[in-house]
Structure formats: structure tokens, C-alpha cells
Design an enzyme around this catalytic site. Structure first.
Site, PDB file in Angstrom:
ATOM      1  N   LYS A  95       0.765  -1.233  -0.143  1.00  0.00           N
ATOM      2  CA  LYS A  95      -0.037  -0.116  -0.059  1.00  0.00           C
ATOM      3  C   LYS A  95       0.951   1.076   0.090  1.00  0.00           C
ATOM      4  CE  LYS A  95      -0.996  -2.265   3.158  1.00  0.00           C
ATOM      5  NZ  LYS A  95      -1.388  -3.099   4.228  1.00  0.00           N
ATOM      6  N   LYS A 195      -3.911   3.761   2.396  1.00  0.00           N
ATOM      7  CA  LYS A 195      -5.147   3.217   1.800  1.00  0.00           C
ATOM      8  C   LYS A 195      -6.152   3.925   1.384  1.00  0.00           C
ATOM      9  CE  LYS A 195      -4.684  -0.976   4.634  1.00  0.00           C
ATOM     10  NZ  LYS A 195      -4.890  -1.581   5.915  1.00  0.00           N
TER      11      LYS A 195
END
Lengths: 403, 403
Positions: A95, A195
């Protein structure tokens, strides 16, 4: 012979799970080479499939899919760049690497007409990116928020349900594999920020670098903060939020007081939750395990299957603006509450000063929060009570006094 | 000129919403003809796009997508058959038509190499079919269950939250447009059974005609049944469930007692909820509005977009067996409980007989339930207390006696 030959970087929990699943599966894809770092570890694969040299995968013309599952974001970026330039489709679960380099990664995908998928990078087993790309492509989304970090949520659950101290709860999360030995990315709100940055692209077509999103974590939470919440029948949850504030978009990661009417109140332990608010669908809630080898493995496997079907993200673009001048209502606590920079506040509605703990509740511009916190005492803790998107109304306190 | 020309059957809420959305959207698709039944209704579209003759759409070679949104399942089937045979891709939201004719519809798709999509037929805005087809394609699903009918859930919410009578709550649901004037499909558990039948195909590759799934609804629920649940801090929810029972699959639609630890306990009003249990993902929860013009419209629109991208369901097959010999534990109530056919029960653990209300709790084979209920008194009500998949443990009652 399989049509899809996979070169795998990293052979940790997720990598091993993927290897096993693909070997047992009827998919037209197989892992033909695995690149690892440590030459002294015993591996559960044939020696002739193991390599220590990335070029053995990146320069192998028979390999058409690269799955990148290593820890180091810089090395991961290097691998993904080279793979895309060799027109090998890529799956990653990193991520940080994706969030920080999404502009370049989108450009590379376009230039080399080669897809990069990363469902495993966002909220483990919850299929959020794919749904935003496909199912919600025609939806007018007004807000996405949720619990995007399993480690912090596990710790908060222990604090509120079992009355453990922060150190005890963190230790337990680490022992259970829900938190890294350096937990800063998780408990400091960085992981959910990565995220959120990725989700902003797929939900709103907005590219916002994680450096430009305010984040605060749960690292300074005290027993007094928890008692404050408990007395009001509230819990504290670490939320990532992105929402329209008029014509602009706001994005933030911070702990929030949550009441029992909020679906996020009931999401506990290592579970993640994504709430989507849209014109057509109204409220949608997706709850699932946010991390761990199997949930992440499912997301990675699902991306591999999608690649074998010619799937690619579409990256709709938009001209959205981001607004950081919005006033948010926060609860700020510290041992010495009077050391706080009062001038940063637009209004203060409550102030409490005790011997060893004090707090203020007041409104402050989102853009002021970073300097407010960095100039406060090092034990300052922050919890949002409401923003433009109200989560909870703090009941007024009998023992508060006008500031 | 758009590449995708749509012929639309039906111009109710969903159809009108779709028309408006497509006109405002940048999609490469437009509705060129709308077939309606009633010649005397005023319509908000140009007259030259309206037709009363289905052939004007089905025989029009420029139309490559048919969207079918009419009420009548038999007429809908006729339209879908003809469209697929003319190699026009089809979107429908008719759950009864799809569930009862899925074998034929799969065969037609294969023979004419033309896709049929029906996300709008199952749980409104929750993207369940697409996720089962794509994201969970590599998942080993062990159980899918949930609240698949918004009307019944709305009625049950009013019964439990506001203490309304069944008739009052049903009337309110009808006034709000959540229930049809003939509510049998909804409150009798038929509507969720159609959805379960479709889900079984996509989750397990199992074709099971709705006629072969046991269903019981909430039509006979009494104040005594509600009081029974309330005294034990339980709610009653109408659940559709499909799960492995050893090597076989079980499928059933029935009211269940639910305790507050169960995520389904908190799903209220017209919301639907789908719980998925899998080897990798563990527990996944999807909550959203299960019906209504906009939530269904989003699903239909999403299917149209998918068709423009060449998407089709894959219909994995399996050799799963269905088991109806499984013993389930049920609560059965009636005014005259002694009129019940006792011999159908394997065991009875509790029995209560009052002046005007009585109940038994006992174990009975799934296959025996239909005859047990049809031979009982007409006011008999049934609630599952647990099956192989236990939802709740009924606390033993102090006033129970051995049977």
C-alpha cells in the site's frame, strides 16, 4: 502448460499461500519462479524454482505476470517499474509503494499498456477497489469512510472491552501478528492513510499524495481519554474519511468518538469496515478481515485471476479540489492542557483542567491541526468529535466551564 | 452516435431512473426505444421512442442490449428468450423469472454466445452476484446467509422496535412502497427463496430450483411469538441460508431467533445483509438497501456498463448434492399446539400449553417441515432456533417440562 507464468517476489505468509493455492487450483496460471532474499532459509518449494536474482524473473520472457509481495517499498517500486516496462502484468499488495507513487504507476500502465492490480493493498479481504472500479462506476459517491487498520482496531477493542493498557494491548496485537515490531505505520494512522489515498483515486478520480492527508493515530491514547468516552457510552475508533464538503473533497485519518447507533461501533478486533454513501445505493457497509495472510491472499489471488481475464483498472479522472480550511471539532487532551496553542482554535466550547489530565473541545481548521499537535506537549492526544460529517454529538458536560 | 443501443421493456421507477441516468451520463450507451403496455399513460420521453409492440425492439437490428424491467415473469421470460436468440445481450431484474428458468437461460446464453446479467434481481444495491463471480471465484465458500427481503425486515423492525401489530406494520410497509399490494411473495419467504436459488448457482455452482427449497415466512407471527423472543433478548429475522452440512449443501428460508451478538441483529428496516463465510476471507458482511428504484437502478446500470465491456457470467459447475434429511431445531407455535403432528418430530425438548397460545421446541428433519406445517392448524407459526448452522441457543425455560 499454463498460459500464465507467474514470477513471485517474496515468499512470506501470503506468497506461500498463493503458491499452494495455485498449485491446487484449476486456474490456467502457475508460479514458475520465486525470488527470495535470504539464502539460508529452508523453503517448501523445489530448489530449481528459487532464485536470488530479480533479473531471473524480470528478464524471463516466458513470465507474463509478476506478483510482488516483499516488505521494502523502494525495492518493490523498482520491481514493479521494471516489470511494467517489460510488459509483464503486475499484482502487488504494497500500500505504501502504491499510494506514494500512483501518478508514476498510472503513467507506466498507460505507456506500456500493461495492467497493475493491488486489491490486497487496501483492507485485506474486502473487495473495495474492484467494486469502486466496476460496480460503483456509475454511482455518485458522496462519502467513503471506515476502519481501515486492523491492528489499531484490535488494540482499541482490547482497551475498551477488556480494560487493558495501551502497552498491554499493543504487545498482544504484536504477539498475534496483527501489528509489526515497529507499529508506527499502524498505530500512527499512516497505514490507513495510504489506503485512503488509493481509495480516493478509485472512488473520486482524485489523486492526493498521502503526504497531503492529515493523519493522527492512537499512540497517545490514555486511560483518561478512554474513561471520558466510556462515561458517555462512546467508543473511540480510528477512522479514515473522504467526503464532499460543498464542492470540495475532505480527507483525514484520525480517532473519532463513535456512539452505538453507528455501524462502526460494532466492528471489533482485527476487522475492517468500509462505509460508502452514494446517490443511488444510499448507505452500503462492507465488513471483513483487514489483514492476515489468508484474507490478503484471497485479494492477491483474485487479482491474478482478473489478470488472466484481461482485467485492468480504468482510472477515471476528475477535476476535484481538496479543501483543508474546513473547521473540524476535536477533543484535545494532555497532562498540561494549558500548554496548548489556544490561538489555533476558532472556538472552544469546553475546557477541563485536572491535576494530571485536562482537555479542550473546540473547532479548528483541518490545516491547523499539524502545527497545533507538533507544538503541544508530547503527550497530547486528539480525538475528533465531529467534522462536517458528524459522527457523534458530545453531550455537554455539567462540569465544563466557559473558556 | 452511441455504440450501444438499448431497447427497454417497462418504464416504471427503475426504468425511468435508468433512462434519466443514461441520458446524463458519458457512457457509450443510449436508450433508443421503450416498450410499454398502457397506451393511456403520460410518459416523460419523446413519443417516437415509445412503442407498444415488443417486436419493434426485438426485431430491430440496431439494438444490441435489451433491458427487461416488467412485472410479469412469463412475459419477461418470453422477451429474454427472444432477445438472446437474436443475440441481443440482456439485463433483467426479475428474480422469479431468473430463479425458475436458470437452466434454460444458461443454455440459451451458451448456444447464442450472448450474455444475460441480473445483479438487480438479488438484494438491490448489494453487489453480490458480481462479487461471487469475480472476487470470490477462487474462494472456498462454506456458507452464505442473510436478510434477503427488505419488506419483511421492515415489518419485523416495526414489530420489534415499535410494538406495532403485524397488520399495522404490513400496511405501513405497503404505504412506503416496500411491499406489494399482494405481499405473499415477500412475507411468505418466496422472494428471498428466488434470490437464494440464484445465489446458490453463483456461490456453489449448484442449480437448485426454488420449488425444491423449503420456505416459511412471517405471515403467521403473533404477539406471543414476539413476546417469547423479547423475554430472551432475541429478535426474529427472516433468513435465507445455504451452507455445507458435511459434504452436502443445505438451503432454507425461514424466520430465525437472533441474539445481539449476531451482525444480522443490527440490520433493520428495508436493509438487506449478506454474510459470506469462506476459507480465505473468513467472515464477510455486506449491508445495503435491498430494494427500491435507486438501489435497483444502480445494479441495472452497473450491468449495462458491464455489458459494454464484454462482461459475462462464467457459471462454474459442480457436482454438489443437496441434503434435506438434516435435523433442524425449530420453535412451533399455535393456538392449539396439541393439534400438531407430534410424530414428525425427532425429539421435543420443550412444550408449553396456555389457554390461547402454546409452543414446542424440537428437532425435525428439513424434509418433514412442509407436511408438518400444512397438516397443523392454519395459525401455526415457525421460527428456527438453530440448524446445523447454529444461530442462537434458546435458554432453557423454567416453566418447561420434559416431553
Amino acid at each position: 502448460m499454463s498460459k500464465y507464468k507467474i514470477g513471485l517476489f517474496g515468499f512470506g505468509c501470503v506468497g506461500q499461500g498463493l503458491y499452494k493455492t495455485l498449485a491446487e487450483n484449476s486456474l490456467d496460471a502457475e508460479i514458475v519462479k520465486v525470488c527470495v532474499k535470504n539464502k539460508n532459509k529452508q523453503r517448501s518449494i523445489d530448489n530449481d524454482r528459487i532464485t536470488y536474482n530479480p533479473s531471473d524473473i524480470l528478464n524471463d520472457d516466458q513470465i507474463n505476470i509478476v506478483v510482488e509481495l516483499i516488505d521494502d517499498p523502494q525495492a518493490a517500486l523498482d520491481i514493479v517499474r521494471k516489470a511494467l516496462k517489460s510488459r509483464k502484468a503486475v499484482v502487488t499488495a504494497n500500500k505504501k509503494m502504491v499510494a506514494e507513487n500512483l501518478d508514476e504507476l498510472i503513467a507506466l500502465q498507460k505507456e506500456y499498456e500493461t495492467p497493475l492490480l493491488y486489491e490486497g493493498a487496501v483492507c485485506g479481504s474486502i473487495p473495495i477497489i474492484r467494486n469502486l472500479e466496476d460496480y460503483y462506476a456509475s454511482e455518485h459517491i458522496s462519502e467513503i469512510k471506515g476502519i481501515f487498520n486492523g491492528s489499531s482496531n484490535y488494540i482499541l477493542t482490547k482497551l475498551f472491552q477488556e480494560g487493558k493498557s495501551y502497552e498491554e494491548a499493543l504487545g498482544e496485537a504484536q504477539a498475534n501478528g496483527f501489528a509489526e515490531s515497529d507499529p508506527t505505520l499502524d498505530v500512527g494512522g499512516f497505514d490507513p492513510k495510504f489506503k485512503l489515498s488509493i481509495i480516493l483515486q478509485h472512488a473520486f478520480g482524485l489523486r492526493l499524495h498521502p503526504d497531503n492527508i492529515f493523519n493522527w493515530g492512537i499512540q497517545n491514547i490514555t486511560d483518561s481519554d478512554i474513561a471520558f468516552a466510556r462515561e458517555r457510552n462512546l467508543k473511540i475508533k480510528l477512522l479514515a474519511k473522504a467526503y464532499y464538503n460543498g464542492d470540495s473533497l475532505s480527507a483525514v485519518v484520525a480517532p473519532h468518538f463513535i456512539d452505538s447507533q453507528n455501524p462502526l461501533y460494532h466492528v471489533e478486533n482485527e476487522f475492517n469496515c468500509v462505509l460508502i454513501n452514494g446517490k443511488f445505493a444510499s448507505n452500503q457497509t462492507l465488513i471483513g478481515k483487514g489483514a492476515g495472510s489468508l484474507p490478503t491472499g484471497l485479494a492477491v489471488l483474485s487479482d491474478v485471476v482478473a489478470l488472466t481475464q484481461g482485467y485492468a483498472y480504468r482510472y477515471r479522472s476528475s477535476d476535484h479540489k481538496v479543501d483543508t480550511s474546513e473547521l473540524v471539532e476535536v477533543y484535545l487532551s494532555a497532562k498540561d492542557i494549558d500548554a496548548i496553542n489556544w490561538t489555533a482554535f476558532d472556538t472552544i466550547s469546553e475546557k477541563y483542567v485536572g491535576n494530571d489530565y485536562g482537555y479542550v473541545i473546540g473547532k479548528v481548521a483541518l490545516s491547523e491541526l499539524s502545527s497545533l499537535l507538533s507544538n503541544g506537549s508530547p503527550d497530547t492526544n486528539l480525538v475528533f468529535t465531529s467534522g462536517s460529517q458528524k459522527e457523534v454529538e458530545i453531550p455537554s458536560l455539567t462540569y465544563s466551564y466557559a473558556s
